[in-house]
Design a protein around this motif. Structure first.
Motif, PDB file in Angstrom:
ATOM      1  N   GLY A 111     -21.122  14.277  -3.783  1.00  0.00           N
ATOM      2  CA  GLY A 111     -22.279  13.852  -3.477  1.00  0.00           C
ATOM      3  C   GLY A 111     -23.528  13.983  -4.384  1.00  0.00           C
ATOM      4  N   ALA A 112     -23.505  15.157  -5.004  1.00  0.00           N
ATOM      5  CA  ALA A 112     -24.234  15.373  -5.982  1.00  0.00           C
ATOM      6  C   ALA A 112     -24.100  14.449  -7.206  1.00  0.00           C
ATOM      7  CB  ALA A 112     -24.464  16.729  -6.236  1.00  0.00           C
ATOM      8  N   THR A 113     -22.856  14.358  -7.592  1.00  0.00           N
ATOM      9  CA  THR A 113     -22.332  13.362  -8.576  1.00  0.00           C
ATOM     10  C   THR A 113     -22.923  12.007  -8.505  1.00  0.00           C
ATOM     11  OG1 THR A 113     -20.419  15.010  -9.425  1.00  0.00           O
ATOM     12  CG2 THR A 113     -20.331  12.651 -10.127  1.00  0.00           C
ATOM     13  N   ALA A 114     -22.541  11.751  -7.199  1.00  0.00           N
ATOM     14  CA  ALA A 114     -23.034  10.304  -6.960  1.00  0.00           C
ATOM     15  C   ALA A 114     -24.665   9.963  -6.864  1.00  0.00           C
ATOM     16  CB  ALA A 114     -22.568   9.666  -5.443  1.00  0.00           C
ATOM     17  N   GLY A 115     -25.527  11.174  -6.553  1.00  0.00           N
ATOM     18  CA  GLY A 115     -26.752  11.058  -6.516  1.00  0.00           C
ATOM     19  C   GLY A 115     -27.147  11.326  -7.872  1.00  0.00           C
ATOM     20  N   SER A 116     -26.809  11.916  -8.629  1.00  0.00           N
ATOM     21  CA  SER A 116     -27.303  12.161 -10.037  1.00  0.00           C
ATOM     22  C   SER A 116     -27.007  10.612 -10.973  1.00  0.00           C
ATOM     23  CB  SER A 116     -26.590  13.079 -10.920  1.00  0.00           C
ATOM     24  OG  SER A 116     -26.933  14.494 -10.287  1.00  0.00           O
ATOM     25  N   VAL A 117     -25.917  10.206 -10.681  1.00  0.00           N
ATOM     26  CA  VAL A 117     -25.458   8.908 -11.444  1.00  0.00           C
ATOM     27  C   VAL A 117     -26.873   7.705 -10.867  1.00  0.00           C
ATOM     28  CG1 VAL A 117     -24.031   6.841 -11.832  1.00  0.00           C
ATOM     29  CG2 VAL A 117     -23.233   9.312 -11.909  1.00  0.00           C
ATOM     30  N   ALA A 118     -27.002   7.857  -9.432  1.00  0.00           N
ATOM     31  CA  ALA A 118     -27.724   6.940  -8.927  1.00  0.00           C
ATOM     32  C   ALA A 118     -29.092   7.002  -9.381  1.00  0.00           C
ATOM     33  CB  ALA A 118     -27.766   6.880  -7.249  1.00  0.00           C
ATOM     34  N   ARG A 119     -29.582   8.246  -9.591  1.00  0.00           N
ATOM     35  CA  ARG A 119     -30.904   8.738  -9.870  1.00  0.00           C
ATOM     36  C   ARG A 119     -30.996   8.171 -11.550  1.00  0.00           C
ATOM     37  NH1 ARG A 119     -34.367  10.492 -12.856  1.00  0.00           N
ATOM     38  NH2 ARG A 119     -35.789  12.099 -12.723  1.00  0.00           N
ATOM     39  N   TYR A 120     -30.123   8.529 -12.223  1.00  0.00           N
ATOM     40  CA  TYR A 120     -30.202   8.117 -13.752  1.00  0.00           C
ATOM     41  C   TYR A 120     -30.335   6.582 -13.892  1.00  0.00           C
ATOM     42  CZ  TYR A 120     -28.703   6.893 -18.281  1.00  0.00           C
ATOM     43  OH  TYR A 120     -28.639   6.503 -19.673  1.00  0.00           O
ATOM     44  N   LEU A 121     -29.634   5.639 -12.998  1.00  0.00           N
ATOM     45  CA  LEU A 121     -29.568   4.201 -13.131  1.00  0.00           C
ATOM     46  C   LEU A 121     -30.869   3.648 -12.436  1.00  0.00           C
ATOM     47  CD1 LEU A 121     -25.842   3.489 -11.925  1.00  0.00           C
ATOM     48  CD2 LEU A 121     -26.901   3.334 -14.488  1.00  0.00           C
ATOM     49  N   SER A 122     -31.309   4.404 -11.420  1.00  0.00           N
ATOM     50  CA  SER A 122     -32.643   3.921 -10.796  1.00  0.00           C
ATOM     51  C   SER A 122     -33.870   4.246 -11.699  1.00  0.00           C
ATOM     52  CB  SER A 122     -32.870   4.798  -9.697  1.00  0.00           C
ATOM     53  OG  SER A 122     -31.756   4.276  -8.713  1.00  0.00           O
ATOM     54  N   GLY A 123     -33.693   5.571 -12.382  1.00  0.00           N
ATOM     55  CA  GLY A 123     -34.768   5.774 -13.329  1.00  0.00           C
ATOM     56  C   GLY A 123     -35.066   5.074 -14.404  1.00  0.00           C
ATOM     57  N   MET A 124     -33.722   4.658 -15.032  1.00  0.00           N
ATOM     58  CA  MET A 124     -33.959   3.758 -16.291  1.00  0.00           C
ATOM     59  C   MET A 124     -34.392   2.219 -15.785  1.00  0.00           C
ATOM     60  SD  MET A 124     -32.571   5.427 -18.558  1.00  0.00           S
ATOM     61  CE  MET A 124     -32.386   4.184 -20.001  1.00  0.00           C
ATOM     62  N   ARG A 125     -33.851   1.914 -14.666  1.00  0.00           N
ATOM     63  CA  ARG A 125     -34.176   0.457 -14.277  1.00  0.00           C
ATOM     64  C   ARG A 125     -35.989   0.469 -14.012  1.00  0.00           C
ATOM     65  NH1 ARG A 125     -31.839  -4.125 -12.474  1.00  0.00           N
ATOM     66  NH2 ARG A 125     -29.898  -2.713 -12.788  1.00  0.00           N
ATOM     67  N   LEU A 126     -36.321   1.371 -13.378  1.00  0.00           N
ATOM     68  CA  LEU A 126     -37.725   1.587 -13.114  1.00  0.00           C
ATOM     69  C   LEU A 126     -38.500   1.880 -14.312  1.00  0.00           C
ATOM     70  CD1 LEU A 126     -37.338   3.596  -9.614  1.00  0.00           C
ATOM     71  CD2 LEU A 126     -38.349   1.233 -10.102  1.00  0.00           C
ATOM     72  N   SER A 127     -38.136   2.539 -15.238  1.00  0.00           N
ATOM     73  CA  SER A 127     -38.860   2.961 -16.459  1.00  0.00           C
ATOM     74  C   SER A 127     -39.110   1.584 -17.404  1.00  0.00           C
ATOM     75  CB  SER A 127     -38.002   4.080 -17.205  1.00  0.00           C
ATOM     76  OG  SER A 127     -38.024   5.228 -16.767  1.00  0.00           O
ATOM     77  N   ARG A 128     -38.126   0.675 -17.167  1.00  0.00           N
ATOM     78  CA  ARG A 128     -38.514  -0.361 -17.990  1.00  0.00           C
ATOM     79  C   ARG A 128     -39.552  -1.399 -17.332  1.00  0.00           C
ATOM     80  NH1 ARG A 128     -32.390  -1.924 -17.405  1.00  0.00           N
ATOM     81  NH2 ARG A 128     -31.524   0.032 -18.964  1.00  0.00           N
ATOM     82  N   ILE A 129     -39.813  -1.242 -15.986  1.00  0.00           N
ATOM     83  CA  ILE A 129     -40.586  -1.906 -15.381  1.00  0.00           C
ATOM     84  C   ILE A 129     -42.244  -1.467 -15.700  1.00  0.00           C
ATOM     85  CG2 ILE A 129     -41.630  -2.586 -13.056  1.00  0.00           C
ATOM     86  CD1 ILE A 129     -38.857  -2.330 -11.971  1.00  0.00           C
ATOM     87  N   SER A 130     -42.697  -0.221 -15.678  1.00  0.00           N
ATOM     88  CA  SER A 130     -43.832   0.194 -15.802  1.00  0.00           C
ATOM     89  C   SER A 130     -44.116   0.903 -17.480  1.00  0.00           C
ATOM     90  CB  SER A 130     -43.816   1.498 -14.881  1.00  0.00           C
ATOM     91  OG  SER A 130     -45.169   2.169 -15.016  1.00  0.00           O
ATOM     92  N   ARG A 131     -45.090   0.312 -18.086  1.00  0.00           N
ATOM     93  CA  ARG A 131     -45.631   0.937 -19.037  1.00  0.00           C
ATOM     94  C   ARG A 131     -46.658   2.053 -19.112  1.00  0.00           C
ATOM     95  NH1 ARG A 131     -41.476  -0.311 -21.393  1.00  0.00           N
ATOM     96  NH2 ARG A 131     -41.178  -2.575 -21.947  1.00  0.00           N
ATOM     97  N   SER A 132     -46.817   2.336 -17.710  1.00  0.00           N
ATOM     98  CA  SER A 132     -48.065   3.171 -17.501  1.00  0.00           C
ATOM     99  C   SER A 132     -47.616   4.926 -17.961  1.00  0.00           C
ATOM    100  CB  SER A 132     -48.347   3.427 -15.922  1.00  0.00           C
ATOM    101  OG  SER A 132     -49.072   4.285 -15.568  1.00  0.00           O
ATOM    102  N   PRO A 133     -48.706   5.593 -18.220  1.00  0.00           N
ATOM    103  CA  PRO A 133     -48.287   7.139 -18.416  1.00  0.00           C
ATOM    104  C   PRO A 133     -47.901   7.554 -17.270  1.00  0.00           C
ATOM    105  CG  PRO A 133     -50.815   6.660 -18.552  1.00  0.00           C
ATOM    106  CD  PRO A 133     -50.159   5.263 -18.468  1.00  0.00           C
ATOM    107  N   PHE A 134     -48.132   7.127 -16.041  1.00  0.00           N
ATOM    108  CA  PHE A 134     -47.485   7.652 -14.660  1.00  0.00           C
ATOM    109  C   PHE A 134     -46.295   7.474 -14.548  1.00  0.00           C
ATOM    110  CE2 PHE A 134     -47.098   8.103 -10.193  1.00  0.00           C
ATOM    111  CZ  PHE A 134     -47.954   8.962  -9.834  1.00  0.00           C
ATOM    112  N   PRO A 135     -45.594   8.755 -14.499  1.00  0.00           N
ATOM    113  CA  PRO A 135     -44.223   8.836 -14.408  1.00  0.00           C
ATOM    114  C   PRO A 135     -43.485   8.086 -12.815  1.00  0.00           C
ATOM    115  CG  PRO A 135     -45.004  10.931 -14.109  1.00  0.00           C
ATOM    116  CD  PRO A 135     -46.214  10.091 -14.201  1.00  0.00           C
ATOM    117  N   TRP A 136     -43.853   6.772 -12.697  1.00  0.00           N
ATOM    118  CA  TRP A 136     -43.177   5.801 -11.624  1.00  0.00           C
ATOM    119  C   TRP A 136     -41.816   6.173 -11.291  1.00  0.00           C
ATOM    120  CZ3 TRP A 136     -46.613   4.510  -8.092  1.00  0.00           C
ATOM    121  CH2 TRP A 136     -47.889   4.611  -8.589  1.00  0.00           C
ATOM    122  N   ALA A 137     -40.945   6.039 -12.486  1.00  0.00           N
ATOM    123  CA  ALA A 137     -39.501   6.338 -11.958  1.00  0.00           C
ATOM    124  C   ALA A 137     -39.175   7.574 -11.331  1.00  0.00           C
ATOM    125  CB  ALA A 137     -39.080   6.420 -13.432  1.00  0.00           C
ATOM    126  N   THR A 138     -39.663   8.510 -11.805  1.00  0.00           N
ATOM    127  CA  THR A 138     -39.390  10.022 -10.943  1.00  0.00           C
ATOM    128  C   THR A 138     -39.977  10.026  -9.652  1.00  0.00           C
ATOM    129  OG1 THR A 138     -39.125  11.269 -13.045  1.00  0.00           O
ATOM    130  CG2 THR A 138     -39.498  12.250 -11.126  1.00  0.00           C
TER     131      THR A 138
END
Length: 121
Positions: A12-39
């Protein structure tokens, strides 16, 4: 905890970590704000999921490996307090007010979404 339980948490932790990485990468591309929206977003979604999993798996007496896999494993790997902490330190150095908003909103929104997840069903 049994060996089977430990394996459930690990998978479960492995799946969650991979999902977090992929989600974070996708969300980081959307926002150019200094606020850490992905996390922030990943942690908010993880809190809602944890509340839902808690409600479904522990209140119906079907917890077992499902709770270990989804609640402890997946949500534990998906959400991240350590990244929130590092981003907060960076914001304190660059945008002090934004750091306060980030930490306060992370905690408040996380608690509210967990509560909603528990009482949604």
């Amino acid at each position: 905890m049994t060996v089977t339980g430990a394996v459930s948490v690990a998978i479960g932790a492995t799946a969650g970590s991979v999902a977090r990485y992929l989600s974070g990468m996708r969300l980081s591309r959307i926002s150019r704000s200094p606020f850490p929206w992905a996390t922030w977003s990943v942690n908010a979604i993880g809190c809602l999921l944890l509340g839902l999993f808690f409600r479904v798996l522990t209140n119906t007496h079907r917890a077992g490996d499902g709770w270990l896999f989804l609640g402890i494993g997946f949500c534990g790997g998906y959400t991240t307090f350590s990244t929130l902490s590092v981003e907060m330190v960076h914001l304190v150095r660059t945008h002090k007010r934004l750091a306060i908003v980030y930490v306060a909103s992370s905690i408040c929104v996380g608690c509210v979404l967990t509560w909603i997840g528990v009482f949604l069903l």
